[in-house]
Write a protein that holds these residues in place. Structure first.
Motif, short mmCIF file in Angstrom:
data_model
loop_
_atom_site.label_atom_id
_atom_site.label_comp_id
_atom_site.label_asym_id
_atom_site.label_seq_id
_atom_site.Cartn_x
_atom_site.Cartn_y
_atom_site.Cartn_z
N ALA A 275 0.82 -1.21 0.00
CA ALA A 275 0.00 0.00 0.00
C ALA A 275 0.85 1.27 0.00
CB ALA A 275 -0.94 -0.01 1.20
N TYR A 276 1.99 1.24 0.69
CA TYR A 276 2.81 2.43 0.81
C TYR A 276 3.87 2.56 -0.28
CZ TYR A 276 0.63 3.32 5.29
OH TYR A 276 -0.29 3.59 6.27
N GLY A 277 3.98 1.58 -1.16
CA GLY A 277 4.90 1.68 -2.29
C GLY A 277 6.36 1.64 -1.90
N LEU A 278 6.71 0.88 -0.85
CA LEU A 278 8.09 0.81 -0.40
C LEU A 278 8.70 -0.58 -0.59
CD1 LEU A 278 7.93 2.88 2.93
CD2 LEU A 278 8.45 3.68 0.62
N ALA A 279 8.28 -1.29 -1.61
CA ALA A 279 8.79 -2.66 -1.82
C ALA A 279 10.31 -2.68 -1.93
CB ALA A 279 8.15 -3.27 -3.06
N GLY A 280 10.89 -1.66 -2.54
CA GLY A 280 12.34 -1.61 -2.70
C GLY A 280 13.08 -1.33 -1.41
N MET A 281 12.36 -0.88 -0.38
CA MET A 281 13.00 -0.55 0.90
C MET A 281 13.04 -1.75 1.85
SD MET A 281 14.14 2.47 0.94
CE MET A 281 14.06 3.91 -0.11
N ARG A 282 12.13 -2.70 1.68
CA ARG A 282 12.10 -3.92 2.47
C ARG A 282 11.89 -3.64 3.95
NH1 ARG A 282 10.10 -6.24 0.37
NH2 ARG A 282 10.71 -8.30 1.09
N VAL A 283 10.69 -3.16 4.31
CA VAL A 283 10.36 -2.92 5.71
C VAL A 283 9.05 -3.61 6.05
CG1 VAL A 283 9.92 -1.22 7.52
CG2 VAL A 283 11.53 -0.68 5.68
N GLY A 284 9.11 -4.53 7.00
CA GLY A 284 7.92 -5.20 7.49
C GLY A 284 7.83 -5.03 8.99
N VAL A 285 6.71 -5.46 9.55
CA VAL A 285 6.49 -5.37 10.99
C VAL A 285 5.80 -6.64 11.46
CG1 VAL A 285 5.50 -4.01 12.88
CG2 VAL A 285 6.09 -2.88 10.73
N VAL A 286 6.30 -7.21 12.54
CA VAL A 286 5.61 -8.32 13.22
C VAL A 286 5.12 -7.77 14.55
CG1 VAL A 286 5.81 -10.63 14.17
CG2 VAL A 286 7.05 -10.04 12.09
N ILE A 287 3.83 -8.00 14.83
CA ILE A 287 3.19 -7.40 15.99
C ILE A 287 2.57 -8.51 16.83
CG2 ILE A 287 1.45 -5.74 16.76
CD1 ILE A 287 1.62 -4.55 13.88
N GLY A 288 2.80 -8.46 18.13
CA GLY A 288 2.20 -9.46 19.01
C GLY A 288 2.58 -9.23 20.45
N GLN A 289 1.91 -9.94 21.34
CA GLN A 289 2.26 -9.88 22.75
C GLN A 289 3.67 -10.45 22.96
OE1 GLN A 289 -0.66 -11.22 25.61
NE2 GLN A 289 -2.35 -10.87 24.19
N PRO A 290 4.38 -9.97 23.97
CA PRO A 290 5.76 -10.43 24.19
C PRO A 290 5.91 -11.94 24.26
CG PRO A 290 5.34 -8.50 25.51
CD PRO A 290 4.01 -8.87 24.89
N GLU A 291 4.92 -12.65 24.77
CA GLU A 291 5.02 -14.11 24.88
C GLU A 291 5.33 -14.76 23.54
OE1 GLU A 291 2.07 -17.86 25.95
OE2 GLU A 291 1.80 -15.95 27.01
N SER A 292 4.72 -14.25 22.48
CA SER A 292 4.96 -14.80 21.14
C SER A 292 6.00 -14.02 20.35
CB SER A 292 3.65 -14.82 20.33
OG SER A 292 2.77 -15.79 20.85
N LEU A 293 6.13 -12.72 20.67
CA LEU A 293 7.07 -11.91 19.89
C LEU A 293 8.51 -12.04 20.37
CD1 LEU A 293 7.17 -9.88 17.56
CD2 LEU A 293 6.94 -8.04 19.23
N ASP A 294 8.74 -12.21 21.67
CA ASP A 294 10.11 -12.26 22.19
C ASP A 294 10.96 -13.38 21.57
OD1 ASP A 294 9.67 -10.02 23.67
OD2 ASP A 294 9.54 -11.04 25.61
N PRO A 295 10.43 -14.59 21.34
CA PRO A 295 11.26 -15.61 20.68
C PRO A 295 11.66 -15.21 19.26
CG PRO A 295 9.42 -16.63 21.80
CD PRO A 295 9.15 -15.16 21.83
N VAL A 296 10.84 -14.42 18.59
CA VAL A 296 11.18 -13.93 17.25
C VAL A 296 12.23 -12.83 17.36
CG1 VAL A 296 10.25 -13.06 15.08
CG2 VAL A 296 8.78 -14.38 16.62
N ARG A 297 12.06 -11.94 18.32
CA ARG A 297 13.02 -10.87 18.54
C ARG A 297 14.41 -11.44 18.87
NH1 ARG A 297 11.52 -5.81 19.86
NH2 ARG A 297 9.51 -6.47 20.72
N ALA A 298 14.43 -12.55 19.59
CA ALA A 298 15.69 -13.13 20.04
C ALA A 298 16.56 -13.63 18.89
CB ALA A 298 15.42 -14.28 21.02
N VAL A 299 15.96 -13.96 17.75
CA VAL A 299 16.73 -14.50 16.63
C VAL A 299 16.83 -13.52 15.46
CG1 VAL A 299 16.24 -16.89 17.23
CG2 VAL A 299 14.68 -15.67 15.69
N THR A 300 16.24 -12.33 15.60
CA THR A 300 16.30 -11.32 14.54
C THR A 300 17.59 -10.52 14.68
OG1 THR A 300 13.88 -11.16 14.47
CG2 THR A 300 15.12 -9.35 13.50
N LEU A 301 18.30 -10.33 13.58
CA LEU A 301 19.59 -9.64 13.62
C LEU A 301 19.41 -8.19 14.06
CD1 LEU A 301 21.19 -11.09 10.37
CD2 LEU A 301 21.52 -11.83 12.73
N PRO A 302 20.39 -7.63 14.79
CA PRO A 302 20.21 -6.31 15.41
C PRO A 302 20.13 -5.14 14.44
CG PRO A 302 22.44 -7.10 15.74
CD PRO A 302 21.66 -8.25 15.18
#
Length: 348
Positions: free
Chosen positions: A205-232
Motif C-alpha cells: 500500500a505504501y509503495g516501499l517494496a524496494g525498501m524492504r520494511v515489514g512489521v511483526v506485531i504481538g504480545q511479548p510471549e509470542s514476539l520475544d522468541p522472534v526478537r531473540a533471533v532477529t539480527l540487530p
C-alpha cells in the motif's frame, strides 16, 4: 552451466503488474526524506526506536509489541526460527492453507519442520474446519494470509478467532500484507490472543517494496522468541527515513486505495465481457482463469508491455494469472491488452 540468479528477473519495459507492487510509486514525501539524509546517516549504524514508536502509534499497540523486519518475508522466517528451531522442536508441523505465499513452505523447510497443506474450499472459500481438524500436539505454527495471495479472499475475523482458540500451543501468524485494500485487521483482537502474531508490510500500500520494511506485531510471549533471533541491524537507515515519511503522509494511502478499488471493479467488468472466470478480491490484485493457453497469454501480454503473474504452475490455481490492480490508467491499459489477446486480435 546454469546460472542461478537471486530473486525475480526484471521483465523489462512496461507495466509491472506481476508482483503486487504499488503501480503509482511511493509518496513524494519519501523521496524528500531520502534527499535530506546526511552523510553520517549512511556511515553510522541505524537506530530504530523512533520508527518503532511511530509504528506503535500507527497500529495502536504497545511499542513492546512491535518488531521491525527486513520485509515481512524476514519476519515470517524469523517467526519459524524463533518458535521451532530455537525451541528445539524436532517433530514440529506447520499448517499451510493453499494456495500459499512461498515463504510459508520455505520457512517451514528452513527449520526442518513438516508442512501440513490444506486444500482450498470451493471457489477458494477459506477451509476453516479443515485447518482446525489438522491441529495436533505437533503443530507449532499456522500460517494464515488475509486477504489471500493470490486469490484476494478474506478470512473472516470469527474464523481467525476459532483457529487461534483451537491451537493454544501453536503460534498463529496472520499475514495482513494486503489488509489496507480491504477487510478488517485482527490487530484489535491481539490483546486476547497471546499465541497470535500479525504481520504487516510497507511494500504494498505504501509503495516501499524496494525498501524492504515489514512489521511483526504481538504480545511479548509470542514476539520475544522472534526478537531473540532477529539480527540487530536488519533495517537500513534509508529505509527507516523512508518509512517514517510514508507514515506522515496521511492522504497518500486513502487516495491510492480508492484507485485500487475502482481498478478491481474495472477488471471484474472486463472479465465478464470476455467470459473469464475470476474472483472478487479484497487486495490490490485480481486472479483470473484464462485456461489452458495461460503461458501464451502471459507471453502475449508481455509483448504488449503488460507483465502479469503466471499462477498456473501451482496445482491449486490451474490456468490462472494474477493481475495487479493499481492506478486506473495502468488498469485500463492492462484491460485493453487483455481484450486484444483474448479476442485474437494480438497478431504479434
Amino acid at each position: 552451466m546454469t546460472t542461478r540468479l537471486q530473486g525475480y528477473p526484471d521483465p523489462g519495459a512496461g507495466l509491472r503488474l506481476h508482483l503486487n507492487e504499488n503501480t503509482g510509486g511511493c509518496s513524494p514525501r519519501v523521496l524528500d526524506a531520502i534527499k535530506k539524509m546526511q552523510t553520517t546517516d549512511v556511515s553510522t549504524y541505524p537506530s530504530y526506536p523512533e520508527l518503532v514508536r511511530a509504528c506503535a502509534r500507527h497500529f495502536d499497540v504497545d511499542p513492546d509489541w512491535v518488531l521491525l523486519t527486513n520485509g515481512l518475508d524476514e519476519g515470517i522466517l524469523m517467526a519459524a526460527v524463533g518458535h521451532i528451531s530455537r525451541a528445539r522442536v524436532h517433530d514440529a508441523e506447520t499448517i499451510i492453507p493453499l494456495p500459499a505465499f512461498d515463504p510459508y513452505p520455505n520457512s517451514t523447510a528452513a527449520v526442518g519442520a513438516t508442512a501440513v497443506r490444506i486444500p482450498p474450499g470451493p471457489e477458494f472459500v477459506f477451509p476453516t474446519a479443515a485447518v482446525i481438524a489438522a491441529v495436533t500436539p505437533r503443530t507449532r505454527m499456522i500460517f494464515l494470509n488475509t486477504p489471500s495471495n493470490p486469490t484476494g479472499r478474506l478470512i473472516p475475523i470469527p474464523d481467525l478467532r476459532r483457529i487461534a482458540d483451537a491451537a493454544p500451543r501453536a503460534v498463529v501468524l496472520i499475514d495482513e500484507a494486503y489488509i489496507e485494500f480491504g477487510g478488517t485487521s485482527f490487530l484489535p483482537e491481539l490483546r486476547n490472543y497471546s499465541n497470535v502474531l500479525v504481520g504487516r508490510t510497507f511494500s504494498k500500500a505504501y509503495g516501499l517494496a524496494g525498501m524492504r520494511v515489514g512489521v511483526v506485531i504481538g504480545q511479548p510471549e509470542s514476539l520475544d522468541p522472534v526478537r531473540a533471533v532477529t539480527l540487530p541491524f536488519n533495517i537500513n537507515a534509508v529505509a527507516l527515513a523512508a518509512t517514517l515519511a510514508a507514515l506522515e503522509d496521511h492522504e497518500f494511502l486513502p487516495r491510492y486505495a480508492a484507485q485500487v478499488a475502482e481498478s478491481r471493479e474495472r477488471l471484474y467488468a472486463a472479465c465478464k465481457r470476455l467470459g473469464l472466470e475470476h474472483w472478487e478480491s479484497a487486495a490490490n490484485f485480481v486472479m483470473v482463469r484464462v485456461g489452458d493457453k495461460v503461458t501464451q497469454v502471459v507471453e502475449a501480454l508481455g509483448r504488449r508491455g503488460v507483465h502479469v503473474r503466471d499462477r498456473s504452475k501451482d496445482p491449486a490455481t490451474p490456468g490462472c494469472i494474477r493481475v495487479t490492480a493499481g492506478l486506473l490508467s495502468h488498469t485500463d491499459a492492462a484491460i485493453e491488452a487483455l481484450e486484444s489477446v483474448m479476442s485474437g486480435r494480438d497478431a504479434r
